[in-house]
Design an enzyme around this catalytic site. Structure first.
Site, mmCIF file in Angstrom:
data_model
loop_
_atom_site.group_PDB
_atom_site.id
_atom_site.type_symbol
_atom_site.label_atom_id
_atom_site.label_comp_id
_atom_site.label_asym_id
_atom_site.label_seq_id
_atom_site.Cartn_x
_atom_site.Cartn_y
_atom_site.Cartn_z
ATOM 1 N N ARG A 78 0.880 -1.185 0.000
ATOM 2 C CA ARG A 78 0.000 0.000 0.000
ATOM 3 C C ARG A 78 0.907 1.221 0.000
ATOM 4 O O ARG A 78 1.701 1.402 0.932
ATOM 5 C CB ARG A 78 -0.916 0.004 1.216
ATOM 6 N N HIS A 119 -7.289 0.666 -6.461
ATOM 7 C CA HIS A 119 -7.542 -0.144 -5.253
ATOM 8 C C HIS A 119 -8.242 -1.438 -5.708
ATOM 9 O O HIS A 119 -9.414 -1.665 -5.431
ATOM 10 C CB HIS A 119 -8.412 0.658 -4.284
ATOM 11 N N GLN A 122 -10.192 -3.926 -3.264
ATOM 12 C CA GLN A 122 -11.472 -3.408 -2.785
ATOM 13 C C GLN A 122 -12.568 -3.608 -3.832
ATOM 14 O O GLN A 122 -13.648 -4.112 -3.515
ATOM 15 C CB GLN A 122 -11.344 -1.915 -2.442
ATOM 16 N N ASP A 165 -17.114 7.556 -1.934
ATOM 17 C CA ASP A 165 -15.862 7.438 -1.172
ATOM 18 C C ASP A 165 -15.539 8.833 -0.627
ATOM 19 O O ASP A 165 -16.166 9.830 -1.018
ATOM 20 C CB ASP A 165 -14.747 6.950 -2.118
ATOM 21 N N CYS A 178 -16.312 2.063 0.516
ATOM 22 C CA CYS A 178 -15.199 1.173 0.893
ATOM 23 C C CYS A 178 -14.776 1.369 2.341
ATOM 24 O O CYS A 178 -14.107 0.506 2.905
ATOM 25 C CB CYS A 178 -14.025 1.361 -0.058
ATOM 26 N N ARG A 195 -13.872 -8.336 1.833
ATOM 27 C CA ARG A 195 -12.428 -8.165 1.605
ATOM 28 C C ARG A 195 -11.702 -9.456 2.012
ATOM 29 O O ARG A 195 -10.782 -9.908 1.333
ATOM 30 C CB ARG A 195 -11.880 -7.000 2.457
HETATM 31 N N1 NVA Z 1 -9.841 6.790 -1.695
HETATM 32 C C1 NVA Z 1 -9.496 6.438 -0.341
HETATM 33 C C2 NVA Z 1 -9.776 4.986 -0.102
HETATM 34 C C3 NVA Z 1 -9.461 4.512 1.292
HETATM 35 C C4 NVA Z 1 -9.641 3.035 1.464
HETATM 36 C C5 NVA Z 1 -8.038 6.759 -0.077
HETATM 37 O O1 NVA Z 1 -7.214 6.514 -0.959
HETATM 38 O O2 NVA Z 1 -7.731 7.267 0.995
HETATM 39 N N1 CP Z 2 -11.294 0.190 2.383
HETATM 40 C C1 CP Z 2 -10.023 0.092 2.816
HETATM 41 O O1 CP Z 2 -9.095 -0.193 2.069
HETATM 42 O O2 CP Z 2 -9.876 0.336 4.138
HETATM 43 P P1 CP Z 2 -8.511 0.470 4.954
HETATM 44 O O3 CP Z 2 -7.880 1.798 4.557
HETATM 45 O O4 CP Z 2 -8.916 0.429 6.389
HETATM 46 O O5 CP Z 2 -7.596 -0.673 4.556
#
Ligand code: NVA
Ligand code: CP
Length: 304
Positions: free
Chosen positions: A103, A130, A133, A221, A261, A289
């Protein structure tokens, strides 16, 4: 040859459908306390440059169910934090572990990791995609509607990593995707161009009512993703008309489900009423997930 999941475009339509089927089977087995253990002796490294609840815990729990184990490397834990090159890190980790979940910020980082690691690399979220997800979200859609095709799916809000991953899913599967994003916050133009060239039913406007009209799935989101905290105030102004609330939901198919998500900001991109209401499917969505990623791990690591 090893396979990676850097975006959903790394998968064929048949592979996506196979993962969805296996995820459903693994979910049933897990509920019966009969998890298979195909990953006994396998180790997964988790490299996380951004915080996480769902992704980290679902991968850690998931591989444990399948008999394997994880090593978690947070932002300051490895020599990456002292500028050891990705390429070197990738080659070293590949001598120790059987797969990597990463990540991070730029998509180019996961691409570089996958290029140099001769083990599967899974994108656990970048600024651009992502995939885990959205694959899990497809499992939720499949559970609720019995199919992932012939549906109108709406995306309301930022043209962010999640929006891009929904576009990649719509490039592979036969559903129509209507995206409503404020001007200046569009998804990846290269993906939209690919959709246009292939004649896929993927449409973009700045009109949330148009996007949700008769839709069966409504997605939203956060307005400011991780790394965009400094833009939160200006984004709030731009995104205010894009809130998923009861008024907007009334425009959708009465059977519509709402996906987010998570983490969610109640009163911003979604109201508390909608998030806690009967049409929200967010807890199943979060649970899936676990099951979808177990199917992914079994497939990617099991054969190595
Ligand atoms: N779009 C959000 C998703 C978090 C799971 C981010 O990248 O922070
Ligand atoms: N939706 C998601 O990826 O959540 P986290 O940031 O908690 O992993």
């Amino acid at each position: 040859m090893k396979r990676d999941l850097l975006t959903i475009l790394d998968l064929s339509t048949a592979e996506i459908m196979q993962l969805l089927g296996r995820a459903a089977a693994l979910k049933t087995l897990h509920k019966k306390g009969r998890d298979p253990k195909p990953l006994a002796g396998k180790t997964l490294a988790l490299i996380f440059d951004k915080p996480s609840t769902r992704t980290r815990v679902s991968f850690e729990a998931g591989i444990a169910h399948l008999g394997g184990t994880t090593i978690y490397l947070g932002r300051t834990d490895s020599q990456l934090s002292r500028n050891e090159p990705i390429a070197d890190t990738a080659r070293v980790l590949a001598r120790y572990v059987d797969g990597i979940v990463i990540r991070t910020f730029g998509q180019e980082i996961v691409v570089e990791m996958a290029r140099y690691a001769d083990i599967p690399v899974i994108n656990g979220l970048t600024d651009s995609h992502h995939p885990c997800q959205v694959l899990s979200d497809l499992q939720t859609v499949q559970e609720r509607f019995g199919r992932v095709t012939d549906l109108k799916i709406a995306w309301i809000g930022d043209g962010n990593n999640m929006a891009n991953s929904w576009i990649t899913a719509a490039l592979r599967l036969n559903f129509s995707l209507y995206l409503a994003c404020p001007p200046g916050y569009d998804p990846d133009p290269a993906l939209m161009e690919q959709a246009r060239q292939l004649g896929r039913p993927i449409y973009l406007k700045d009109d949330p009512v148009w996007a949700v009209q008769d839709a069966q799935v409504i997605n939203t989101d956060v307005w400011a993703s991780m790394g965009q905290e400094g833009e939160a105030r200006e984004r709030q102004q731009a995104f205010l008309p894009y809130q998923v609330n009861d008024d907007l939901l009334r425009q959708a198919d009465p059977q519509a489900i709402v996906l987010h998500c998570l983490p969610a900001h109640r009163g911003e991109e979604i109201t508390g009423e909608v998030l806690e209401g009967p049409q929200a499917a967010v807890w199943d969505q979060a649970e899936n997930r676990l099951h979808l990623q177990k199917a992914l791990l079994e497939w990617l690591l099991g054969a190595v």
